[in-house]
Motif scaffolding. Structure first.
Motif, PDB file in Angstrom:
ATOM      1  N   SER A 125       0.833  -1.210   0.000  1.00 27.76           N
ATOM      2  CA  SER A 125       0.000   0.000   0.000  1.00 27.76           C
ATOM      3  C   SER A 125       0.859   1.248   0.000  1.00 27.76           C
ATOM      4  O   SER A 125       0.569   2.222  -0.718  1.00 27.76           O
ATOM      5  CB  SER A 125      -0.926   0.004   1.226  1.00 27.76           C
ATOM      6  OG  SER A 125      -1.856  -1.050   1.163  1.00 27.76           O
ATOM      7  N   ASN A 135       2.405   1.674  -3.493  1.00 29.78           N
ATOM      8  CA  ASN A 135       1.372   1.898  -4.488  1.00 29.78           C
ATOM      9  C   ASN A 135       0.804   3.317  -4.384  1.00 29.78           C
ATOM     10  O   ASN A 135       0.575   3.987  -5.411  1.00 29.78           O
ATOM     11  CB  ASN A 135       0.242   0.875  -4.315  1.00 29.78           C
ATOM     12  CG  ASN A 135      -0.799   0.961  -5.399  1.00 29.78           C
ATOM     13  OD1 ASN A 135      -0.506   0.819  -6.580  1.00 29.78           O
ATOM     14  ND2 ASN A 135      -2.042   1.210  -5.001  1.00 29.78           N
ATOM     15  N   GLU A 136       0.592   3.782  -3.162  1.00 27.98           N
ATOM     16  CA  GLU A 136       0.050   5.130  -2.966  1.00 27.98           C
ATOM     17  C   GLU A 136       1.016   6.210  -3.453  1.00 27.98           C
ATOM     18  O   GLU A 136       0.584   7.339  -3.739  1.00 27.98           O
ATOM     19  CB  GLU A 136      -0.251   5.349  -1.485  1.00 27.98           C
ATOM     20  CG  GLU A 136      -1.438   4.541  -0.968  1.00 27.98           C
ATOM     21  CD  GLU A 136      -1.554   4.599   0.544  1.00 27.98           C
ATOM     22  OE1 GLU A 136      -0.839   5.425   1.178  1.00 27.98           O
ATOM     23  OE2 GLU A 136      -2.350   3.821   1.113  1.00 27.98           O
TER      24      GLU A 136
END
Length: 461
Positions: free
Chosen positions: A145, A148-149
Motif C-alpha cells: 500500500s 502503491n500510494e
C-alpha cells in the motif's frame, strides 16, 4: 461448508442471531451442569465461548474433546454474563469434525518457542504464532500500500541469478549437473558451460541490481521477494531464506533515500497499530512489555542523523566495555548500533557515510575518497533495521570500484551500460521483512517469525 467467521461474529453479531462457526478448541472447561468451550478459527486473536448444556443431544461426545479438536457449531447468540466477552453461543447443534489425540505437541500452555520450532507444522495453533502470522500478513499488504500510494512500480526480480550483488560470495548454487561426476574442463575445473544456463548460477542475495535496471526507465520501483544467504551464522537475527523490501528511486541522492526510509518506517508502524491492535496488545502483554509505547515513540520521533565518524568517536568516549573493537574503519556491531540509538541519541538514528573499504562496490564515493554515501537506520532493541545508499552512477568510478573488488567487468556489462546510456543519480535501500516483524512484535528470534525457517543444518518442513 457455509460458516460465519468468528471475527465477524465477535465484532458485529447481535443477541438472538443464529450463526454457524467452525474452528479449533482452545480450551474446554467442564462442570456438573455446563461446559464452556472456547473456539477459534484463526480469523482473529479472540475466541468465542460456546455453552455446552446438558440438553445438547451429543453433549457427552462434545465434552470429551480436548484442545485442538475441530468443531462445527450452530447456535443462537446471547449476551454473555462473563467478564471480557460481549456475546456467546448457545448451540442447537455441535458436530465434531476432527478429534485431537492427547499426544498433540501444543496441548500445554507455556510451551517454549525453542520446542515449537521442532513442531513448526503445529505451532500456528498457539496464540503467539497465530498472532504473528496475522501481523505478518497485514504488514505485507501495508508495504504494498505504501509504495502503491506513492506511484512506485512493483518489480518481480529474478530468483535465479549469475550476479553476486553483495560481493561476499555467500550464495546457494543451483545446478543440474551430476555433482558426483561433473563435467570437467582441461584444467580439471567444473565445466559450467554444460550446465542448464551455460554458466554458474545461484539463488539471489538481493534484487537491487535488477531494481536499478528498472528504475533507470521507470524512476520509482520496488521489489518485495525472497532472498537467500549461504552464511553459516547461527544467531537469533540470521536466516538463510528471508524476504527483502528494496525500493530504488532515480533522480535521488542520500537525503532523498533517508527521507523515504523514515516515512516508510512510520507508515508501517502507524498502520499496524490501527489494523493489528488486538494482536499487538497480546505481544505487548506477553512478549515485550512496553512494545506499544516503543512503537508509538517511533511515530513521535524525529529520527537522528549521525556521521559514522562521530558515532565511532561517541562509542570510544562512552566508557562502555564493548565486546567488539570500535576503531574507525570497522563495521558497527549490533552492540554498538543499539548503544547509539538507546543511549546516545535515544531515538531511531541514521548513521551515514561509512568507510568505503567495508561497503559494497555499488555505493556512491564521497569527495573525501574515504567514505561512501550510505546509511544504516538503527532502532532500539534491534540495531540495524534498514540499510541504504546513493548508488554510484559515474561510469569511471564504478568501474574502478569493481576492479578493486576483483569483479569481472564483462559479467556486469549490462550494469555498466546503465551508466553509459543516460545515467542519473539514484538511491535505494533494503529492509529485511523478518527483522521488521521482530521489531514490531517483540519476538527475539528470527526463526519465530517465519513459517518454516531455513537456517544452517535445518530445512525441515
Amino acid at each position: 461448508m457455509v460458516r460465519d467467521e468468528i471475527r465477524t461474529v465477535l465484532s458485529s453479531g447481535t443477541p438472538g442471531e443464529t450463526v454457524t462457526v467452525a474452528g479449533w478448541i482452545k480450551s474446554l472447561r467442564r462442570s456438573k451442569t455446563v461446559g464452556f468451550m472456547h473456539l477459534n478459527d484463526g480469523s482473529c486473536f479472540d475466541s468465542i465461548q460456546v455453552l455446552i448444556e446438558p440438553t445438547l443431544e451429543n453433549g457427552d461426545e462434545v465434552s470429551a474433546q480436548i484442545t485442538g479438536a475441530s468443531m462445527l457449531v450452530t447456535g443462537v447468540l446471547r449476551e454473555s454474563p462473563a467478564k471480557g466477552q460481549a456475546i456467546e453461543i448457545v448451540p442447537t447443534q455441535v458436530d465434531v469434525i476432527g478429534t485431537c489425540d492427547s499426544s498433540s505437541p501444543v496441548q500445554k500452555a507455556g510451551t517454549s518457542f525453542e520446542f515449537l520450532r521442532e513442531v513448526a507444522h503445529m505451532r500456528p495453533r498457539t496464540n503467539s504464532l497465530g498472532a504473528l502470522f496475522r501481523v505478518r500478513s497485514k504488514l505485507s499488504f501495508i508495504v504494498h500500500s505504501f509504495f502503491n500510494e506513492r506511484g512506485f512500480v512493483h518489480a518481480h526480480t529474478p530468483i535465479l541469478t549469475t550476479s553476486d550483488c553483495e560481493g561476499a560470495g555467500e550464495m546457494f548454487q543451483v545446478t543440474t549437473l551430476d555433482m558426483d561426476a561433473p563435467p570437467r574442463r582441461e584444467d580439471n575445473a567444473i565445466d559450467y558451460q554444460k550446465d542448464f544456463f551455460g554458466e554458474k548460477c545461484s539463488l539471489t542475495v538481493s534484487g537491487q541490481l535488477e531494481g536499478e535496471l528498472l528504475a533507470s526507465s521507470l524512476a520509482k520501483v520496488y521489489t518485495f521477494g525472497p532472498t537467500f544467504r549461504a552464511e553459516n551464522s547461527n544467531t537469533a537475527r540470521h536466516a538463510s531464506e528471508f524476504w527483502m523490501i528494496e525500493p530504488e528511486i532515480a533522480f535521488a541522492d542520500l537525503q532523498d533515500d533517508i527521507a523515504l526510509a523514515e516515512e516508510f518506517t512510520k507508515y508501517m508502524i502507524e498502520n499496524l497499530l490501527t489494523r493489528c491492535e488486538r494482536d499487538l496488545q497480546f505481544f505487548d502483554q506477553r512478549i515485550e512489555k512496553g512494545l506499544l509505547d516503543k512503537l508509538r515513540a517511533v511515530l513521535e520521533s524525529d529520527f537522528a542523523v549521525m556521521e559514522y565518524t562521530d558515532a565511532v568517536d561517541a562509542l570510544r568516549k562512552s566508557g562502555r566495555d564493548f565486546e567488539f573493537p570500535t576503531d574507525w574503519g570497522r563495521s558497527l556491531q549490533t552492540e554498538h548500533e543499539r548503544f547509539i540509538c538507546e543511549n546516545i541519541t535515544k531515538r531511531p538514528t541514521f548513521v551515514v557515510n561509512y568507510p568505503k573499504r567495508i561497503k559494497p562496490f555499488y555505493m556512491y564515493c564521497n569527495d573525501d575518497d574515504r567514505t561512501v554515501a550510505c546509511f544504516d537506520m538503527l532502532v532500539p532493541r534491534v540495531g540495524e533495521l534498514i540499510g541504504g545508499s546513493q548508488r554510484e552512477h559515474r561510469l569511471d568510478i564504478l568501474q574502478a570500484r569493481m576492479l578493486e573488488h576483483q569483479m569481472d567487468l564483462e559479467s556486469y556489462k549490462w550494469y555498466l551500460d546503465l551508466r553509459r546510456f543516460g545515467s542519473v543519480p539514484h538511491a535505494g535501500f533494503g529492509l529485511g521483512f523478518e527483522r521488521t516483524l521482530m521489531y514490531v512484535t517483540g519476538m527475539e528470534n528470527i526463526r519465530d517469525v517465519v513459517l518454516c525457517p531455513r537456517v544452517p543444518g535445518n530445512a525441515k518442513f
